[in-house]
Design an enzyme around this catalytic site. Structure first.
Site, PDB file in Angstrom:
ATOM      1  N   SER A 101       0.876  -1.187   0.000  1.00 48.37           N
ATOM      2  CA  SER A 101       0.000   0.000   0.000  1.00 48.37           C
ATOM      3  C   SER A 101       0.903   1.223   0.000  1.00 48.37           C
ATOM      4  O   SER A 101       1.533   1.519   1.019  1.00 48.37           O
ATOM      5  CB  SER A 101      -0.875   0.053   1.258  1.00 48.37           C
ATOM      6  OG  SER A 101      -1.536  -1.153   1.469  1.00 48.37           O
ATOM      7  N   LYS A 176      -7.438   1.795  -2.267  1.00 46.96           N
ATOM      8  CA  LYS A 176      -6.879   1.305  -0.995  1.00 46.96           C
ATOM      9  C   LYS A 176      -6.775   2.452   0.023  1.00 46.96           C
ATOM     10  O   LYS A 176      -7.126   2.285   1.193  1.00 46.96           O
ATOM     11  CB  LYS A 176      -5.499   0.680  -1.246  1.00 46.96           C
ATOM     12  CG  LYS A 176      -4.761   0.224   0.006  1.00 46.96           C
ATOM     13  CD  LYS A 176      -5.466  -0.910   0.728  1.00 46.96           C
ATOM     14  CE  LYS A 176      -4.721  -1.311   1.999  1.00 46.96           C
ATOM     15  NZ  LYS A 176      -5.462  -2.260   2.821  1.00 46.96           N
ATOM     16  N   LYS A 244       0.728   5.570   8.356  1.00 46.42           N
ATOM     17  CA  LYS A 244       1.248   5.788   6.992  1.00 46.42           C
ATOM     18  C   LYS A 244       0.092   5.931   5.996  1.00 46.42           C
ATOM     19  O   LYS A 244       0.083   6.829   5.157  1.00 46.42           O
ATOM     20  CB  LYS A 244       2.156   4.604   6.649  1.00 46.42           C
ATOM     21  CG  LYS A 244       2.711   4.530   5.261  1.00 46.42           C
ATOM     22  CD  LYS A 244       1.999   3.571   4.331  1.00 46.42           C
ATOM     23  CE  LYS A 244       1.895   2.144   4.771  1.00 46.42           C
ATOM     24  NZ  LYS A 244       1.231   1.246   3.827  1.00 46.42           N
TER      25      LYS A 244
HETATM   26  P1  NAD Z   1       5.716  -5.945   7.391  1.00 46.39           P
HETATM   27  O1  NAD Z   1       6.483  -4.819   7.951  1.00 46.39           O
HETATM   28  O2  NAD Z   1       5.276  -7.060   8.281  1.00 46.39           O
HETATM   29  O3  NAD Z   1       6.563  -6.636   6.202  1.00 46.39           O
HETATM   30  C1  NAD Z   1       7.425  -5.953   5.341  1.00 46.39           C
HETATM   31  C2  NAD Z   1       8.564  -6.894   4.968  1.00 46.39           C
HETATM   32  O4  NAD Z   1       9.388  -6.228   4.015  1.00 46.39           O
HETATM   33  C3  NAD Z   1       9.458  -7.240   6.166  1.00 46.39           C
HETATM   34  O5  NAD Z   1       9.641  -8.639   6.244  1.00 46.39           O
HETATM   35  C4  NAD Z   1      10.767  -6.509   5.872  1.00 46.39           C
HETATM   36  O6  NAD Z   1      11.904  -7.173   6.374  1.00 46.39           O
HETATM   37  C5  NAD Z   1      10.745  -6.489   4.350  1.00 46.39           C
HETATM   38  N1  NAD Z   1      11.558  -5.418   3.770  1.00 46.39           N
HETATM   39  C6  NAD Z   1      11.589  -4.099   4.115  1.00 46.39           C
HETATM   40  N2  NAD Z   1      12.440  -3.423   3.319  1.00 46.39           N
HETATM   41  C7  NAD Z   1      12.954  -4.339   2.445  1.00 46.39           C
HETATM   42  C8  NAD Z   1      13.890  -4.265   1.380  1.00 46.39           C
HETATM   43  N3  NAD Z   1      14.483  -3.110   1.053  1.00 46.39           N
HETATM   44  N4  NAD Z   1      14.197  -5.399   0.719  1.00 46.39           N
HETATM   45  C9  NAD Z   1      13.609  -6.579   1.032  1.00 46.39           C
HETATM   46  N5  NAD Z   1      12.712  -6.714   2.035  1.00 46.39           N
HETATM   47  C10 NAD Z   1      12.394  -5.606   2.729  1.00 46.39           C
HETATM   48  O7  NAD Z   1       4.482  -5.301   6.631  1.00 46.39           O
HETATM   49  P2  NAD Z   1       3.092  -6.009   6.237  1.00 46.39           P
HETATM   50  O8  NAD Z   1       2.159  -5.933   7.382  1.00 46.39           O
HETATM   51  O9  NAD Z   1       3.367  -7.335   5.593  1.00 46.39           O
HETATM   52  O10 NAD Z   1       2.555  -4.966   5.150  1.00 46.39           O
HETATM   53  C11 NAD Z   1       3.092  -4.912   3.846  1.00 46.39           C
HETATM   54  C12 NAD Z   1       2.230  -3.946   3.032  1.00 46.39           C
HETATM   55  O11 NAD Z   1       0.879  -4.442   2.983  1.00 46.39           O
HETATM   56  C13 NAD Z   1       2.165  -2.532   3.655  1.00 46.39           C
HETATM   57  O12 NAD Z   1       2.135  -1.578   2.642  1.00 46.39           O
HETATM   58  C14 NAD Z   1       0.833  -2.571   4.414  1.00 46.39           C
HETATM   59  O13 NAD Z   1       0.279  -1.272   4.560  1.00 46.39           O
HETATM   60  C15 NAD Z   1       0.000  -3.472   3.525  1.00 46.39           C
HETATM   61  N6  NAD Z   1      -1.095  -4.187   4.211  1.00 46.39           N
HETATM   62  C16 NAD Z   1      -0.887  -4.756   5.438  1.00 46.39           C
HETATM   63  C17 NAD Z   1      -1.938  -5.431   6.065  1.00 46.39           C
HETATM   64  C18 NAD Z   1      -1.772  -6.090   7.427  1.00 46.39           C
HETATM   65  O14 NAD Z   1      -2.788  -6.475   8.025  1.00 46.39           O
HETATM   66  N7  NAD Z   1      -0.565  -6.226   7.952  1.00 46.39           N
HETATM   67  C19 NAD Z   1      -3.185  -5.531   5.431  1.00 46.39           C
HETATM   68  C20 NAD Z   1      -3.343  -4.959   4.167  1.00 46.39           C
HETATM   69  C21 NAD Z   1      -2.287  -4.292   3.564  1.00 46.39           C
END
Ligand code: NAD
Length: 300
Positions: A101, A176, A244
């Site tokens: 997102s 979104k 965010k």
């Molecule tokens: P998260 O922080 O759990 O996961 C992000 C992952 O990306 C981590 O494992 C981190 O180590 C990795 N990462 C960060 N920078 C990196 C890089 N440069 N290279 C490789 N890996 C890297 O986040 P999430 O909860 O999985 O959310 C991911 C996206 O989905 C976000 O944009 C969030 O807003 C969206 N989202 C989350 C949810 C939820 O319930 N958690 C629901 C819908 C949408």
């Protein structure tokens, strides 16, 4: 139509991990990349997983890459950074599907840049949380040309159920942001209503049971209130990520000179929750601001 065998997946956090499990279940191999390698080691079917530390190495194994990263700067760095996807040899058939997102404006810039190089790009942010990711039932908001979205469809179907083509590049991110703004405001209205009712002497579980069948019902009450009643603020979807998303809404409105009142209030309240140290808690922890002010706990 391209035939998918190995899929690149960058970002195996709360959401990306579940998506990885479902891509493996659907029979694909994974070229998985995360700065935290432990997330990749946790996957089942390790014999079908290639663990990579740098994004640029992913394109050695596949031309199709899904990103699931926290925010716009992470996606930009994975794409254009020192060890980013574009830093190595890029196949002409490169297809990027960004399911993070992020900002719709940044998304459109990425789309324009990749199109200019002859590559393909789709935005496909999701809703449905960790359980949706693990169960393969995510709602996916797709943005891009009809051909590109159709091309991404087998991968979307492996991780999601309700897949909606919202329009051209960036349209998925616009929808979104709208969804996230509503859910943030609903969390705040729920926090106010339940703190008020509890302080006035009614048990919060009674308020919840009534509102679930009343006009105030919403995801915040149905899905999050049971966790609040149990004092469970573990994520889920963190205050940091929701802050965010609300900021993305506020920034979009500012760029369009559009007054948004509740959005700006929500942004300040979520920021306050961060300042209070609740950033890594679930987004329902915003209720703790009100509980502290009122001197009550909304618990069973
Ligand atoms: P998260 O922080 O759990 O996961 C992000 C992952 O990306 C981590 O494992 C981190 O180590 C990795 N990462 C960060 N920078 C990196 C890089 N440069 N290279 C490789 N890996 C890297 O986040 P999430 O909860 O999985 O959310 C991911 C996206 O989905 C976000 O944009 C969030 O807003 C969206 N989202 C989350 C949810 C939820 O319930 N958690 C629901 C819908 C949408």
């Amino acid at each position: 139509m391209r035939k998918y065998e190995t899929i690149g997946l960058i970002g195996l956090g709360v959401m990306g991990y579940g998506m990885a499990v479902n891509l493996l279940k659907a029979g694909y191999r994974l070229a998985a990349c995360d700065v935290n390698q432990e997330r990749i080691r946790m996957l089942p079917d390790q014999e079908r997983v290639i663990a990579l530390e740098n994004a640029c190495d992913v394109l050695k194994y596949t031309d199709t890459v899904i990103t699931m990263l926290p925010n716009s700067p992470h996606v930009l760095s994975v794409l254009e950074g020192e060890n980013g996807l574009l830093a190595g040899e890029v196949p002409d058939s490169f297809f990027l599907i960004d399911m993070s997102s992020i900002s719709p404006d940044v998304t459109r810039e990425i789309g324009k840049k990749l199109e200019g190089k002859g590559y393909r790009f789709v935005d496909g942010p999701v809703s449905g949380g960790q359980s949706g990711a693990m169960n393969g039932t995510l709602t996916i908001m797709a943005g891009g040309s009809k051909e590109d979205v159709e091309e991404a469809m087998p991968l979307f179907e492996a991780v999601g159920k309700n897949i909606i083509h919202c329009g051209e590049c960036g349209a998925g991110q616009v929808v979104k942001v709208a969804n996230q703004l509503m859910s943030a405001i609903n969390l705040i209205s729920m926090s106010e209503a339940f703190t008020l009712g509890t302080k006035a002497g009614v048990k919060p579980e009674i308020i919840m049971n009534v509102i679930k069948g009343g006009s105030g019902r919403c995801w915040a009450v149905e899905d999050r209130m049971p966790h609040i009643l149990d004092g469970d603020f573990g994520p889920g979807f963190t205050v940091d990520l929701h802050t965010k998303d609300v900021k993305l809404a506020v920034d979009m409105a500012r760029n369009m000179n559009l007054p948004l009142y509740a959005a700006n209030l929500a942004a300040e309240l979520f920021k306050t929750a961060q300042v209070k140290g609740y950033g890594k808690n679930d987004n329902c922890a915003v209720i703790r601001l009100y509980e502290e002010l009122a001197g009550v706990s909304v618990r069973r």
